[in-house]
Design an enzyme around this catalytic site. Structure first.
Site, PDB file in Angstrom:
ATOM      1  N   HIS A   1       1.151   4.258   6.683  1.00  0.00           N
ATOM      2  CA  HIS A   1       0.551   5.142   5.684  1.00  0.00           C
ATOM      3  C   HIS A   1       0.989   6.577   5.907  1.00  0.00           C
ATOM      4  O   HIS A   1       1.503   6.934   6.958  1.00  0.00           O
ATOM      5  CB  HIS A   1      -0.978   5.051   5.719  1.00  0.00           C
ATOM      6  CG  HIS A   1      -1.501   3.810   5.060  1.00  0.00           C
ATOM      7  ND1 HIS A   1      -2.820   3.460   5.099  1.00  0.00           N
ATOM      8  CD2 HIS A   1      -0.883   2.834   4.351  1.00  0.00           C
ATOM      9  CE1 HIS A   1      -2.998   2.325   4.436  1.00  0.00           C
ATOM     10  NE2 HIS A   1      -1.830   1.924   3.989  1.00  0.00           N
TER      11      HIS A   1
ATOM     12  N   ASP B   1      -8.013   6.252   4.630  1.00  0.00           N
ATOM     13  CA  ASP B   1      -8.070   5.106   5.545  1.00  0.00           C
ATOM     14  C   ASP B   1      -9.290   5.079   6.459  1.00  0.00           C
ATOM     15  O   ASP B   1      -9.334   4.252   7.366  1.00  0.00           O
ATOM     16  CB  ASP B   1      -6.814   5.082   6.421  1.00  0.00           C
ATOM     17  CG  ASP B   1      -5.569   4.732   5.649  1.00  0.00           C
ATOM     18  OD1 ASP B   1      -5.686   4.303   4.488  1.00  0.00           O
ATOM     19  OD2 ASP B   1      -4.474   4.887   6.207  1.00  0.00           O
TER      20      ASP B   1
ATOM     21  N   SER C   1       0.799  -1.224   0.000  1.00  0.00           N
ATOM     22  CA  SER C   1       0.000   0.000   0.000  1.00  0.00           C
ATOM     23  C   SER C   1       0.835   1.280   0.000  1.00  0.00           C
ATOM     24  O   SER C   1       0.318   2.346  -0.310  1.00  0.00           O
ATOM     25  CB  SER C   1      -0.952   0.020   1.197  1.00  0.00           C
ATOM     26  OG  SER C   1      -0.235   0.120   2.397  1.00  0.00           O
TER      27      SER C   1
END
Length: 169
Positions: A83, A111, A44
């Site tokens: 992230h 998210d 990701s």
């Protein structure tokens, strides 16, 4: 078989494990996080980080900035998520507590669906494990291999046991 030599091997092995544990705990205290080193488990964050990269975290900064890469854990799950901070603001209710919205570089959306309990933001103090300050590329693949392959743990432990038994030192 020399008992003294075997005992010395065992004590050396104990010393190695206790030294690694002490390093982990010292780095945890210095970095102010319960998990100062994590492995990237998904794609990701590509191209910034690849699956298998080892990340070093720091949690002594008071605020995270937009663009920082942070690691957070969702309530009741032990999997760290790596992230980038997409947006930040300060709560008017909780003494200006910093709230963060994150997104993976390789993901289409933010998210919010990953956050627990219908949250729309992460609390910096409560949810963030740390901010990424450094990394080693690809060195974490061993942990991924061990976690994903049920026989890998036994193979790795067997290999370590054989090498310690067959060592002539």
């Amino acid at each position: 078989m020399n008992i003294r030599a075997e005992l010395a091997k065992f004590l050396n092995l104990c010393f190695v494990f206790s030294s690694a544990y002490m390093f982990w705990q010292t780095y945890s205290i210095v970095a102010d996080t319960h998990s100062p080193i994590v492995v990237v488990l998904s794609g990701s964050m590509e191209p910034a980080f690849q699956r298998g990269d080892i990340l070093f975290l720091w949690n002594r900064n008071k605020y995270s900035e937009v663009g920082d890469i942070v690691v957070y854990e969702v309530d009741n799950k032990q999997i760290p998520i790596v992230h980038r901070v997409l947006r930040e603001h300060h709560s008017t209710k909780d003494n200006g507590k910093q709230l963060l919205l994150t997104k993976g570089d390789n993901n289409a959306g933010n998210d919010i669906p990953l956050y627990a309990g219908k949250k729309t933001y992460l609390a910096k103090e409560k949810d963030i494990v740390g901010t990424v300050k450094g990394y080693f590329p690809q060195l974490g693949y061993v942990t991924i291999w061990v976690a994903e392959n049920k026989y890998a743990k036994f193979a790795l432990l067997g290999f370590l046991a054989l090498t310690s038994l067959l060592d002539d030192e």
